[in-house]
Design an enzyme around this catalytic site. Structure first.
Site, PDB file in Angstrom:
ATOM      1  N   SER A   1       0.802  -1.552   0.242  1.00  0.00           N
ATOM      2  CA  SER A   1       0.297  -0.559  -0.681  1.00  0.00           C
ATOM      3  C   SER A   1       0.847   1.092   0.362  1.00  0.00           C
ATOM      4  O   SER A   1      -0.054   2.225  -0.717  1.00  0.00           O
ATOM      5  CB  SER A   1      -0.819   0.335   1.366  1.00  0.00           C
ATOM      6  OG  SER A   1      -1.737  -1.307   1.036  1.00  0.00           O
ATOM      7  N   THR A   2       2.205   0.371   0.463  1.00  0.00           N
ATOM      8  CA  THR A   2       2.485   2.509   0.578  1.00  0.00           C
ATOM      9  C   THR A   2       4.427   1.902   0.142  1.00  0.00           C
ATOM     10  O   THR A   2       4.906   1.032   0.248  1.00  0.00           O
ATOM     11  CB  THR A   2       3.118   3.144   2.027  1.00  0.00           C
ATOM     12  OG1 THR A   2       3.478   2.309   3.379  1.00  0.00           O
ATOM     13  CG2 THR A   2       1.437   3.171   2.402  1.00  0.00           C
TER      14      THR A   2
END
Length: 178
Positions: free
Chosen positions: A9-10
């Site tokens: 996600s990051t």
């Protein structure tokens, strides 16, 4: 052909564990990305779904790396099934759409994941409501001054002109004009 899809996600998260799992599984091609968001916002996922062909099996390490909701999951699985493509989770070995038991397990786990998301949302709402009762939660600051919108309209400005001048949506101007 075995095709992998890896996602974190990051940008500070690492894809290495997922990529190694796909290598160990014998994937011929892997799509990967570092992005959060809906399935439509994930370019590599879209390319992966377009790439797979009849007889291929799409591998992911876990369901949460693939879909964000049961609806997304079922829509993508229906699309894969329509193309004759199987689906398998490497770390959740019971999930394998090439078997009837795997399809059952997948349906159950997808619904459990959606249930957990709904519970998190309910707990968040309860926390916000409790904070509001204590006076600790005020919400965000109003971004539009209704008095100014009405004044500009009464001066003869069109809703489009008001919206452009204030940097707001024209629908907001109409909503506040009444």
């Amino acid at each position: 052909m075995l095709v992998g899809y890896a996602r974190v996600s990051t940008t500070d998260q690492d894809l290495t564990i997922q990529l190694e799992a796909f290598k160990a599984a014998g994937c011929d091609k892997v799509f990967s990305e570092k992005v959060s968001g809906t399935t439509a916002q994930r370019a590599q996922l879209q390319q992966c779904l377009d790439f797979v062909r009849e007889g291929d099996v799409l591998l992911v390490t876990r369901l949460d790396r693939f879909a964000r909701s049961a609806k997304d999951l079922h829509n993508m699985l229906d699309a894969l099934s329509g193309k004759g493509v199987g689906f398998r989770c490497v770390e959740q070995s019971g999930i394998d759409t090439t078997t009837s038991m795997g399809r059952l397990v997948l349906g159950i786990l997808g619904n459990v994941a959606e249930f957990e998301t709904a519970l998190r949302s309910e707990r968040q709402r309860e926390g916000i409501d409790a904070a509001k009762q204590r006076g600790a939660y005020k919400g965000s600051k109003a971004r539009i001054d209704p008095t100014r919108v009405r004044a500009m309209l009464s001066e003869g400005n069109s809703p489009t002109e008001v919206a452009n001048a204030l940097g707001i949506n024209r629908a907001s101007v109409y909503r506040l004009s009444g």
